[in-house]
Write an enzyme that holds these catalytic residues in place. Structure first.
Site, short mmCIF file in Angstrom:
data_model
loop_
_atom_site.label_atom_id
_atom_site.label_comp_id
_atom_site.label_asym_id
_atom_site.label_seq_id
_atom_site.Cartn_x
_atom_site.Cartn_y
_atom_site.Cartn_z
CG ASP A 74 -3.08 -34.06 -22.32
OD1 ASP A 74 -2.05 -34.06 -20.89
OD2 ASP A 74 -2.84 -33.81 -22.80
CG ASN A 143 -4.30 -31.54 -34.33
OD1 ASN A 143 -3.59 -30.21 -32.96
ND2 ASN A 143 -5.27 -32.11 -34.51
CG HIS A 145 -3.60 -31.34 -29.79
ND1 HIS A 145 -3.27 -32.33 -30.50
CD2 HIS A 145 -2.37 -31.11 -28.74
CE1 HIS A 145 -2.59 -32.63 -29.94
NE2 HIS A 145 -1.94 -32.51 -29.56
CD GLU A 150 -7.05 -33.51 -31.39
OE1 GLU A 150 -6.20 -32.55 -31.88
OE2 GLU A 150 -6.25 -35.24 -31.57
C1 GLP Z 1 0.48 -34.28 -26.63
C2 GLP Z 1 -0.50 -33.57 -25.30
C3 GLP Z 1 0.11 -32.94 -25.36
C4 GLP Z 1 0.85 -31.83 -25.89
C5 GLP Z 1 1.58 -32.24 -27.09
C6 GLP Z 1 3.05 -31.89 -27.83
O1 GLP Z 1 -0.53 -34.70 -27.89
N1 GLP Z 1 -1.81 -34.51 -25.22
O2 GLP Z 1 -0.77 -32.36 -23.77
O3 GLP Z 1 1.44 -30.46 -24.71
O4 GLP Z 1 0.80 -32.88 -27.92
O5 GLP Z 1 3.43 -32.67 -27.87
P1 GLP Z 1 5.15 -32.54 -28.00
O6 GLP Z 1 5.53 -32.24 -26.74
O7 GLP Z 1 5.35 -34.58 -27.53
O8 GLP Z 1 5.30 -32.81 -29.03
#
Ligand code: GLP
Length: 266
Positions: A74, A143, A145, A150
């Site tokens: 992403d 949440n 995702h 989402e």
């Molecule tokens: C983000 C990204 C994801 C990531 C997730 C967890 O928003 N879009 O690809 O894996 O949320 O993030 P974190 O590892 O900082 O908790």
């Protein structure tokens, strides 16, 4: 829809560093075994120890990487190309500048300008043209995702533009010095693309992920919790540290140390 936990197993590791050791070893093993390897890579704080460990191993053993292709999940839409919080900048900082990859091996969805539907689908098609993703790494949002899919996203979508939820914008604004810069939209690989990966590791570390892990384990497959679709995938392992495992049913988990003992590479 009904709960179906047949396909996924939760592995609990003592620490995030233990998860990093296991995941890094698995990737190195695939690099050595395969003639062509397509990796699906994620960003976020969860992945930083994994990439640090991967670089460390690379520097000790220098496997050939010419047959490896890396696709990112992403990217934010609307940040200037030089902004340090783009996921392109993240990948450079935490992985690519430390490795001898050439540009042609690295694929990131482009969020600089709002991508058209055709450009989005082009990204999914590039993956298919290389035979699909062999191993997909995923983090998870609080949440539920995965990528930036989402809650409410159709399980049938390929790469597409999403409006970020308030919860995601709140969570991720911690990375932005000026919170007003936190983007409202992103482009993400769809759940259909992610489900097309041959193997998937979903990583969750830290107590802030404990609640969503409990919901994921107990709950049904539903578009309201995007990661729940992984219960339908034939080869997914959920890798959590003890902090993220606090709300899991221990009877439905295995010890991650079992996997660590099997590491044989190099
Ligand atoms: C983000 C990204 C994801 C990531 C997730 C967890 O928003 N879009 O690809 O894996 O949320 O993030 P974190 O590892 O900082 O908790």
């Amino acid at each position: 829809m009904t709960a179906n936990t047949n396909h996924i197993m939760f592995y609990v590791f003592p620490t995030a560093q233990d998860i990093a050791r296991f995941v890094s070893a698995q990737i190195h093993q695939l690099i050595v075994e395969r003639d062509r390897l397509v990796l699906g890579l994620a960003t976020g704080s969860t992945m930083k120890p994994v990439y640090a460990q991967f670089i460390n191993e690379y520097q000790r053993h220098h496997p050939n990487l010419q047959h490896v292709h890396c696709f990112n999940l992403d990217e934010y839409i609307g940040l200037p190309a030089e902004h340090p919080q783009t996921y392109a900048a993240y990948m450079q900082e935490y992985l690519y500048t430390h490795m001898p990859f050439v540009q042609e091996q690295l694929y990131l969805p482009c969020g600089k300008d709002w991508p058209s539907q055709e450009e989005c689908l082009g990204f999914s098609k590039q993956i298919q043209a290389l035979g699909g993703i062999d191993l997909q790494l995923l983090g998870i949002g609080t949440n539920g995702h995965i990528g930036f899919n989402e809650p409410g996203t159709s399980f049938d979508q390929q790469t597409h533009v999403v409006a970020l939820s308030e919860q995601t914008r709140r969570d991720n604004s911690r990375f932005f010095a000026d919170k007003k810069e936190m983007p409202t939209h992103a482009v993400t690989l769809g759940l259909k693309d992610i489900l097309g990966a041959k193997s998937i590791f979903l990583l969750a570390t830290g107590e802030q992920k404990a609640q969503i892990m409990g919901q994921l384990q107990r709950g049904p497959v539903t578009e309201e919790l995007p990661a729940s679709i992984l219960k339908k995938h034939p080869d997914t392992a959920i890798l959590v540290d003890e902090a993220a495992a606090q709300e899991l049913d221990p009877a439905q988990c295995k010890e991650g140390t079992v996997l660590l003992e099997k590491i044989e590479i190099y």
